[in-house]
Design an enzyme around this catalytic site. Structure first.
Site, short mmCIF file in Angstrom:
data_model
loop_
_atom_site.label_atom_id
_atom_site.label_comp_id
_atom_site.label_asym_id
_atom_site.label_seq_id
_atom_site.Cartn_x
_atom_site.Cartn_y
_atom_site.Cartn_z
N ASP A 1 0.85 -1.19 0.00
CA ASP A 1 0.00 0.00 0.00
C ASP A 1 0.89 1.25 0.00
O ASP A 1 1.87 1.32 0.76
CB ASP A 1 -0.87 -0.05 1.28
N ASP B 1 2.67 5.01 -5.40
CA ASP B 1 1.95 6.26 -5.19
C ASP B 1 2.85 7.42 -5.55
O ASP B 1 3.47 8.04 -4.69
CB ASP B 1 1.46 6.36 -3.73
N HIS C 1 -7.48 9.80 4.30
CA HIS C 1 -7.15 8.69 5.20
C HIS C 1 -7.53 9.05 6.64
O HIS C 1 -7.57 10.23 6.99
CB HIS C 1 -5.65 8.38 5.13
N GLY C 2 -7.77 8.04 7.45
CA GLY C 2 -8.00 8.28 8.88
C GLY C 2 -9.47 8.47 9.21
O GLY C 2 -10.36 8.31 8.37
N HIS D 1 -9.46 4.95 -2.19
CA HIS D 1 -8.73 4.98 -0.91
C HIS D 1 -9.58 5.75 0.10
O HIS D 1 -10.57 6.38 -0.24
CB HIS D 1 -7.38 5.69 -1.09
N ASN E 1 -10.16 0.44 -0.30
CA ASN E 1 -9.20 0.38 0.81
C ASN E 1 -9.85 0.73 2.15
O ASN E 1 -10.44 1.81 2.30
CB ASN E 1 -8.06 1.37 0.56
N ASP F 1 -8.96 0.61 6.32
CA ASP F 1 -8.06 0.40 7.46
C ASP F 1 -8.69 0.95 8.74
O ASP F 1 -8.85 0.25 9.75
CB ASP F 1 -6.71 1.08 7.17
P1 13P Z 1 -9.14 4.56 5.66
O1 13P Z 1 -8.27 5.41 6.54
O2 13P Z 1 -10.38 5.30 5.26
O3 13P Z 1 -9.44 3.23 6.21
O4 13P Z 1 -8.33 4.35 4.29
C1 13P Z 1 -7.35 3.35 4.18
C2 13P Z 1 -6.54 3.47 2.94
O5 13P Z 1 -6.88 4.17 2.00
C3 13P Z 1 -5.31 2.69 2.90
O6 13P Z 1 -4.56 2.93 1.74
O1 G3H Z 2 -2.69 4.55 3.84
C1 G3H Z 2 -3.21 4.47 4.91
C2 G3H Z 2 -3.37 3.23 5.67
O2 G3H Z 2 -4.40 3.45 6.62
C3 G3H Z 2 -2.12 2.74 6.32
O3 G3H Z 2 -1.77 3.58 7.35
O4 G3H Z 2 0.63 4.18 7.07
O5 G3H Z 2 -0.52 4.28 9.31
O6 G3H Z 2 0.04 2.08 8.28
P1 G3H Z 2 -0.31 3.53 8.04
ZN ZN Z 3 -4.68 4.87 0.93
#
Ligand code: 13P
Ligand code: G3H
Ligand code: ZN
Length: 349
Positions: free
Chosen positions: A83, A105, A189-190, A223, A266, A268
């Site tokens: 990722d 990326d 993200h987040g 994402h 995606n 997380d």
């Molecule tokens: P979230 O933070 O919305 O779960 O996104 C995860 C992501 O895009 C990882 O590449």
């Molecule tokens: O890209 C975002 C994913 O949530 C991964 O997060 O870089 O904190 O492991 P991270």
């Molecule tokens: Zn991402």
């Protein structure tokens, strides 16, 4: 079953009209949670590791765990994906370990923070595509920039700062030959994506649909697609957490995306929330406990529930047994003779 090409997983998803969740992992319990959910719902799955995850788990531990997951679940096709690779070298090292897919990326420079130029992005992504395809490995690229910062990765700011331009998306797909294309449509993200339930002014599904019309054969990637459900937020806050009110990407918007070319989603944050809520609950309700298994087991179960639900909502449930995996060496031949590499290069007029 050996690890499967992500391109094969996504091509099959396109045929079947469904999406495949790509879930981030850092440790054994998260991998087990995903496999439990995949087994229960009979889903093919993409497991992905960020640079931070590879560092946290010392690379080889994590990769060996994925190999164990594949060995223990021979009926489940698993693609292992890097990722947000930040450079050619990061992608090369994932391929050397045995990852069957990488994301280059190049929307950000190697520091993972500064937006790069279109030309820089094309250049590094094209180099990764040439290297990866020779080895049968899938490549995801990104055009446009997501909002937010996770573990030091990201440009920061709002998801609206660098929305993908559909013309650039077409040019990027044609010039790089990527198998899958991540686009920026307002997500971050987040946990903190939107301050209220998102509408079309902040979540640009119209841009996604416009890109799909121009690139009907390119697998699109969303994402920042956690839905950040209120019940998971409440679970954390009830037991001493301090999350501010926030909104994620509604599942029905993701499903609209899936009807318009999105094949990889995606997730997380939702899993992080579920794990943390479950652990907080054990700590709050039974403070005398100190055996890690007493809180890691409910944490794993909580993540499994979220993953199984998403697998059903994305439509991948029930599709694990649809196809036999093509060996990576055969996939490499497909790229070399043009049968695989030409498909995403065709843009609609
Ligand atoms: P979230 O933070 O919305 O779960 O996104 C995860 C992501 O895009 C990882 O590449
Ligand atoms: O890209 C975002 C994913 O949530 C991964 O997060 O870089 O904190 O492991 P991270
Ligand atoms: Zn991402």
């Amino acid at each position: 079953m050996p690890l499967v090409s992500m391109r094969q997983l996504l091509d099959e998803a396109a045929k079947g009209g469904y999406g495949v969740g790509a879930f981030n992992v850092n440790d054994m319990e998260q991998i087990q949670a995903i496999m439990m959910a995949a087994k229960e719902t009979r889903s093919p799955v993409i497991v992905q590791a960020s640079r931070g995850a590879r560092q946290f788990a010392e690379d080889l531990y994590l990769f060996r765990l994925i190999q164990a997951a594949a060995e223990l679940n021979p009926e489940i096709p698993i693609a292992m994906h890097q990722d947000h690779g930040n450079s050619f070298e990061t992608c090369k090292s994932a391929i050397a370990l045995g990852y069957t897919s990488v994301m280059m990326d190049g929307s950000l420079k190697e520091d993972g923070k500064t937006p790069s130029s279109f030309e820089e992005n094309v250049d590094v992504t094209r180099r990764v595509v040439d290297y990866a395809h020779e080895r049968g490995v899938t490549v995801e690229g990104e055009i446009g920039v997501l909002g937010g910062v996770e573990d030091g990765h990201g440009a920061g700011g709002s998801g609206l700062d660098h929305i993908t331009d559909p013309d650039q998306a077409v040019e990027f797909a044609e010039k790089t030959g990527v198998d899958a294309l991540a686009i920026a449509i307002g997500t971050s993200h987040g946990a903190y994506k939107f301050t209220k339930k998102p509408d079309g002014s902040v979540l640009k599904m119209d841009v996604l649909i416009a890109i799909h019309k121009r690139l009907p054969h390119t697998h699109l990637v969303m994402h920042g697609s956690s839905s950040v459900p209120k019940d998971l937020q409440d679970e954390i806050n009830k037991d001493g957490g301090k999350l501010n009110e926030t909104w994620g990407v509604p599942v029905e918007e993701i499903q609209l995306g899936i009807r318009n070319g999105v094949r990889k989603i995606n997730v997380d944050t939702d899993n992080r929330l579920a794990i943390t809520g479950a652990i907080r609950k054990v700590f709050a309700e039974t403070p005398e406990k100190f055996d890690p298994r007493d809180y890691l087991k409910p944490a794993r179960e909580a993540m499994k529930k979220v993953v199984a639900l998403r697998m059903t909502q994305f439509g991948q449930a029930g599709h694990a047994g649809d196809y036999a995996p093509i060996p990576i060496t055969e996939i490499a031949k497909g790229y070399a003779n043009g049968t695989l590499s030409t498909q995403p290069l065709v843009a609609a007029k």
